[in-house]
Design an enzyme around this catalytic site. Structure first.
Site, short mmCIF file in Angstrom:
data_model
loop_
_atom_site.label_atom_id
_atom_site.label_comp_id
_atom_site.label_asym_id
_atom_site.label_seq_id
_atom_site.Cartn_x
_atom_site.Cartn_y
_atom_site.Cartn_z
CB CYS A 45 -0.90 0.03 1.23
SG CYS A 45 -1.94 -1.41 1.38
C1 BEZ Z 1 0.50 -4.76 1.83
O1 BEZ Z 1 -0.23 -3.81 1.60
O2 BEZ Z 1 1.71 -4.65 1.79
C2 BEZ Z 1 -0.08 -6.08 2.16
C3 BEZ Z 1 -1.26 -6.15 2.87
C4 BEZ Z 1 -1.78 -7.39 3.17
C5 BEZ Z 1 -1.13 -8.54 2.75
C6 BEZ Z 1 0.03 -8.45 2.01
C7 BEZ Z 1 0.56 -7.22 1.72
#
Ligand code: BEZ
Length: 210
Positions: A45
């Protein structure tokens, strides 16, 4: 009930990192991109929101307003934005909705319980100036979205809205486009002065209108 293409994107009032926003009023006559991410302070994100911020000029050129959402609160957003700016070498320049009570996530069906009971998946909606949903895509939490593709779809949607053309597989800016079936070849020849190439009666190309 889940939302479908052509539905009016539900209006809402939200607390965001840029103040309180009334969604439809905020969009005004612009196009909109509303997208969710699973949580603040997560790696994928962080890169997505940094990338979105770095594409500010591209979204503005297309008259698109961007809004991100996660089910975290404003305080967490504020700290995370500092991290995004620092690590992605950018300045987050669009609102991030604090949907900690999940009202908007539920309305937009952004929580898929079999993927996660609590976090939003990576939903993305493109909304037209008529407030109708033009595209929705859903990615899993582990896959960051391709924002070049998001811009490419916006270009395609805007061409369709302005010129009655569609875009073929893997189309990119500047390449030939397709005359939509609703336009007869006779009308197409008048409408597209750059010419119409008829491959089959139902498969007709014209140079991209400007
Ligand atoms: C992320 O946003 O990095 C993420 C969120 C949940 C699972 C895997 C990655």
């Amino acid at each position: 009930m889940s939302l479908r293409l052509g539905d009016i994107a539900p209006d809402f009032i939200a607390r965001t990192s840029a103040g309180v926003i009334r969604f439809h009023e905020y969009l005004g006559d612009s196009w909109g991109v509303l997208f969710s991410h699973p949580a603040d302070y997560t790696p994928v994100c962080t890169t997505e929101l940094g990338r979105t911020a770095s594409l500010k000029a591209e979204f503005e050129r297309r008259n698109v307003k961007v809004l991100a959402l996660s089910v975290d609160n404003l305080e967490r957003h504020a700290g995370w934005i500092q991290d995004i700016n620092e690590t992605q070498n950018t300045e987050v320049n669009f609102p991030i909705i604090a949907d900690d009570d999940r009202t908007i996530a539920d309305r937009y069906d952004m929580i898929h319980p079999n993927a996660s009971e609590t976090a939003t998946v990576r939903s993305l909606f493109i909304i037209g100036p008529d407030k109708k949903i033009k595209l929705q895509i859903t990615y899993p939490a582990s896959t960051g979205r391709n924002f070049v593709e998001v811009l490419r779809v916006i270009d395609s949607l805007q061409l369709t809205a302005q010129h009655s053309v569609a875009t073929p597989a893997d189309w990119k800016q500047g390449e030939d486009v397709i005359v939509v079936p609703a336009v007869s070849t006779e009308d197409a020849l008048k409408k597209f002065p750059k010419g119409v190439k008829v491959v089959k009666p139902y498969l007709r190309y014209t140079p991209q209108p400007s």
